[in-house]
Design a protein around this motif. Structure first.
Motif, PDB file in Angstrom:
ATOM      1  N   SER A  47     -34.912  27.356 -10.136  1.00  0.00           N
ATOM      2  CA  SER A  47     -33.860  26.432  -9.691  1.00  0.00           C
ATOM      3  C   SER A  47     -33.004  25.967 -10.859  1.00  0.00           C
ATOM      4  CB  SER A  47     -34.482  25.227  -8.981  1.00  0.00           C
ATOM      5  OG  SER A  47     -35.187  25.624  -7.826  1.00  0.00           O
ATOM      6  N   PRO A  78     -37.901  29.194  -2.263  1.00  0.00           N
ATOM      7  CA  PRO A  78     -36.839  28.244  -2.657  1.00  0.00           C
ATOM      8  C   PRO A  78     -37.083  26.867  -2.046  1.00  0.00           C
ATOM      9  CG  PRO A  78     -35.911  30.290  -1.771  1.00  0.00           C
ATOM     10  CD  PRO A  78     -37.369  30.308  -1.455  1.00  0.00           C
ATOM     11  N   THR A 121     -33.142  24.253  -5.051  1.00  0.00           N
ATOM     12  CA  THR A 121     -32.666  25.633  -5.193  1.00  0.00           C
ATOM     13  C   THR A 121     -31.402  25.852  -4.377  1.00  0.00           C
ATOM     14  OG1 THR A 121     -35.005  26.292  -5.282  1.00  0.00           O
ATOM     15  CG2 THR A 121     -33.372  28.042  -5.141  1.00  0.00           C
TER      16      THR A 121
END
Length: 653
Positions: free
Chosen positions: A351, A380, A384
Motif C-alpha cells: 500500500s 488489498p 490500498t
C-alpha cells in the motif's frame, strides 16, 4: 452518568443480587483453627496452583484447574481466586458469567479479589458494573488498595469520564495513604490529562513527592498533543530524566504538530547524547523526514536505522515507513529500491508503494503493483484502494477508477468516505462535474468537507461557476472558518472575470475575520540545510543574488515565448502589479536559490505548503527546458516532475 454519589448507591445495593448470586456478607460462624504446619502446606500448594493457572491457555484448562482448586478445598482462597479471575480476563472470558459465579462463592473476599472482578468488568467494557462492585466492596467494609484505584482511574480515562475520575480521586484522598504512591499518582495524572484537564494533571504532577520518567513523559506528551510545544519543550529541558522515552515523546510531539525541522533537530541531539534508539523513535523521525521532504536527512536516517539493527530490508514496519519517506522526499526510485529489497512484503508495504506511485502520477505503475499484490495472495485493504483510486484520479484513468471502485467489496472492502472522495475527485478532474455531483447526492454516507472541497477544486480547473456555488454553500456550512474554501470560490469567479462576486466573497472573508495561511516553499541548501521562502520574501541573506537569477531566468524564458499567467492573481489590480506578485511566488524564489548554489546538474527538490499555481507550473516547465535540470515540486496535492519542458502530471492537477 456513572457516579459514586449517594443517589446511585441505594439502587446499587438493591441490584447487588444480580451481580453476586449469593450474598458476600460476612457469616457469623467461626473459621476453623489451622495449625502452622498445615498452613505451610497450603502456601506451597497455592504456589503450585498459581503456576498451573499461569500456564493455562484455554477456558477448558482454566476449568480443570478450578475443579482441582475446589477438590483441594481452596475455593475460599482469595489469593488463588484473584489469579483465576485475572486469567479469565486474560483469555477474554466474560466476567458476567464465570467470573461472578467464582466470586459469589467466597465468604470473605479481600480487596485484591474485589479488584480482580472490577478490573475484569472494565476490560469487558462494563464500567457501570465495575462501579457496582466497587460500591459493594465499600459496603462490605473492604478498603480499596492502590490497584483498585488505578483500575478505576484507567477506566475513567478510557471513557473520558472525568467526573467519575474526580470521584475516585476524592475517595483516594478520603481514605488517605495514597499521596505518596507514585503508581496511583501517575495514573491519576494520566486520567486528567487524557480527559483534557491539563491544569488538574499539572497540579497532580506539581504535588508529586517524586517524579520519574513516566511522570515527565505523561505531562510532556499531553502538552504536545494539545499543540503547546513551547511548554512541552520547557518541561523537557527542566526534566532531570532524559531517557529514550522522553526524547521520543519530544520528537513525536514535533511531528504531530507539523514541526519536522524541530523533530529532526531533537533527534540529532538525541544521537549526540548517546541515547539508544528503538523502532518507535525511528518511526517518528521517519515521519518527520517525510513531512520535510529533505532527501539528505532521509539518507542519514536510513543509515542510523541500519546502525541500530532496524534496516528496512529486515524490519517490515520500518521498511514500509521508509517507502513513504522516500516517496514524499521526491525520490520514487529509492522508495522502489527499498520496496524491492524487503524480505517479506505485506499489505502495508504494498500500500505504501502504491500510494507513492499515485502521488507522483505514476498511475500505470500503481495499477501494475496492485496486480502483483493480488497474484502474490496479499489481500488489498481500504488504504490500498485509496492509493489505487488516487492513482486513477491523478492519471485521468476514469474507466479503471470506476471499475476498481465497483469491485472493492469483492475484496471485503466496503467503500468509505475517503473512497468516495477519490471518485468525486476523479470525475471532477476529468470534467464530469454533473456526474460527480450526482454521486455525492446518491452516496449512502453524508458528504464531508473533503468531498465538497474536491468538487469545488475541480470547478476551479474547469471554470464551472454553477456547480462551484453548490459546493461552496455546503463548505461554508461544514467549515465556516476555513479560508481556503472562500479562496477557491474567488478563483472560480476570477477565472470567469466575475469581479463583483470576487469582491463579495472577499468582503465575507473580512467580515468573518479569516486570514489566509501564508504560502511558503522550502528547498535543501548546502550541507542539507533547509531554506524557507515566503511569497515576496526579501529576508534571505542572498536575496539580491536570488532576485538576479530569477530576473535572468524570466528574460531567457520570455525569449522562448513565456508569458506570465496573470490569472493566478485574484486581486483586481493592474497587470504590472499582478506580474510583480506572480514573479515573487515562494516556489520561484526557492528554485532561484537552488540554481544559485547547485550547478552540478542534480535534480532540484522543492516542497510547497499550498497548491502550485498555473503560472509557477508553466514557469517550472520552461526552466527545466532551458537549464536541462529536473525540477521536482511537491505541493499539497501531489508531486510534479518537470523534465525538458513538460510535467509528469501532463498539466492535469
Amino acid at each position: 452518568m456513572v457516579s459514586l454519589t449517594q443517589k446511585l448507591i441505594t439502587p446499587i445495593i438493591r441490584a447487588s443480587t444480580s451481580i453476586f448470586p449469593k450474598s458476600t456478607k460476612f457469616l457469623d460462624d467461626d473459621l476453623p483453627f489451622i495449625p502452622f504446619s498445615q498452613l505451610q502446606k497450603i502456601k506451597h500448594l497455592e504456589s503450585q496452583l498459581i503456576s498451573t493457572l499461569e500456564d493455562c491457555r484455554s477456558l477448558s484448562q482454566i476449568k480443570q484447574a478450578h475443579a482441582y482448586i475446589i477438590r483441594r478445598c481452596l475455593h475460599q482462597s482469595s489469593y488463588i481466586l484473584t489469579r483465576l479471575i485475572r486469567m479469565l480476563s486474560k483469555l477474554n472470558v466474560p466476567m458476567r458469567s464465570y467470573g461472578v459465579s467464582i466470586f459469589s462463592q467466597v465468604r470473605y473476599p479481600n480487596a485484591f479479589l474485589y479488584t480482580a472482578l472490577i478490573r475484569g468488568y472494565l476490560l469487558d467494557g462494563m464500567l457501570e458494573e465495575s462501579v457496582l462492585v466497587y460500591n459493594s466492596m465499600k459496603r462490605d467494609g473492604i478498603s480499596p488498595v492502590s490497584f483498585t484505584f488505578t483500575a478505576m482511574l484507567k477506566a475513567s480515562a478510557s471513557e473520558l469520564n472525568v467526573n467519575l475520575g474526580r470521584q475516585i480521586h476524592g475517595e483516594s484522598v478520603k481514605l488517605g495513604g495514597f499521596s505518596l504512591d507514585s503508581f496511583v499518582l501517575n495514573v491519576l495524572m494520566d486520567m486528567y490529562l487524557k480527559c483534557g484537564w491539563l491544569d488538574c494533571g499539572s497540579k497532580v504532577f506539581d504535588e508529586m513527592p517524586e517524579r520519574g520518567s513516566i511522570s515527565w513523559t505523561l505531562l510532556i506528551d499531553a502538552y504536545a498533543k494539545a499543540g503547546q510545544m513551547d511548554y512541552a519543550t520547557e518541561l523537557f529541558h527542566t526534566s532531570p530524566v532524559k531517557d529514550m522515552v522522553v526524547w521520543t515523546t519530544m520528537v513525536t510531539g514535533f511531528v504531530q504538530n507539523a514541526k519536522p525541522k524541530e523533530a529532526l533537530e531533537y533527534f540529532e541531539q538525541m544521537q549526540k547524547a548517546g541515547v539508544e534508539t528503538d523502532e518507535v523513535t525511528l518511526t517518528a523521525v521517519i515521519n518527520a523526514c517525510a513531512q520535510l521532504g529533505a532527501i539528505k536527512y532521509a539518507n542519514w536516517i536510513r543509515q542510523v536505522a541500519e546502525n541500530f539493527g532496524f534496516g528496512p530490508a529486515n524490519d517490515l514496519h520500518i521498511g514500509s515507513a521508509m517507502i513513504d519517506m522516500y516517496s514524499k522526499c521526491g525520490s520514487l526510485e529509492e522508495a522502489y529500491n527499498v520496496f524491492k529489497n524487503l524480505h517479506n512484503k505485506n499489505v502495508y508495504s504494498y500500500s505504501s508503494m502504491i500510494i507513492g506511485f499515485a502521488i507522483h502520477g505514476w498511475a500505470n505503475s500503481a495499477l501494475q503493483l496492485l496486480d502483483e499484490m493480488v497474484r502474490n495472495n496479499v489481500r488489498p485493504n481500504s488504504v490500498t484502494f485509496i492509493g489505487v483510486l488516487t492513482a486513477c484520479s491523478h492519471g485521468g484513468l476514469i474507466k479503471q477508477g470506476q471499475r476498481f471502485f465497483a469491485t472493492m467489496e469483492s475484496y471485503g472492502v466496503k467503500p468509505c468516505i475517503n473512497h468516495y472522495n477519490c471518485m468525486v475527485d476523479l470525475l471532477g478532474r476529468t470534467g464530469r462535474l454533473k456526474e460527480a455531483l450526482d454521486l455525492i447526492r446518491s452516496m449512502p454516507l453524508e458528504a464531508n468537507a473533503g468531498i465538497w472541497g474536491a468538487l469545488l477544486g475541480s470547478c476551479r480547473v474547469h471554470g464551472n461557476t454553477d456547480v462551484a456555488e453548490v459546493a461552496a454553500r455546503h463548505l461554508f456550512k461544514v467549515e465556516p472558518s476555513n479560508i481556503g474554501n472562500y479562496i477557491l470560490l474567488c478563483e472560480v469567479y476570477a477565472k470567469a472575470e466575475r469581479w463583483e462576486d470576487v469582491l463579495k466573497v472577499r468582503k465575507l472573508i473580512r467580515k468573518k475575520g479569516l486570514r489566509k495561511s501564508p504560502a511558503f516553499s522550502w528547498v535543501e541548501g548546502e550541507k542539507g540545510v533547509v531554506h524557507e521562502f515566503y511569497a515576496g520574501d526579501s529576508t534571505h541573506p542572498r536575496c539580491r543574488e536570488i532576485k538576479e537569477v530569477l530576473e535572468n531566468l524570466v528574460k531567457v524564458l520570455e525569449k522562448n515565448g513565456y508569458k506570465p499567467n496573470l490569472g493566478s492573481v485574484l486581486y483586481d489590480v493592474s497587470d504590472e502589479e499582478k506580474r510583480r506578485i506572480v514573479m515573487n511566488h515562494s516556489e520561484k524564489l526557492a528554485l532561484a536559490y537552488a540554481l544559485l548554489f547547485r550547478d552540478d546538474g542534480s535534480a532540484v527538490r522543492i516542497v510547497k505548503n499550498l497548491r502550485i499555481c498555473e503560472d509557477c507550473h508553466l514557469f517550472m516547465c520552461g526552466v527545466s527546458r532551458v537549464t536541462g535540470r529536473e525540477i521536482i515540486v511537491r505541493d499539497n496535492l501531489r508531486f510534479h516532475h518537470f523534465r525538458e519542458g513538460s510535467c509528469s502530471c501532463s498539466n492535469f492537477w
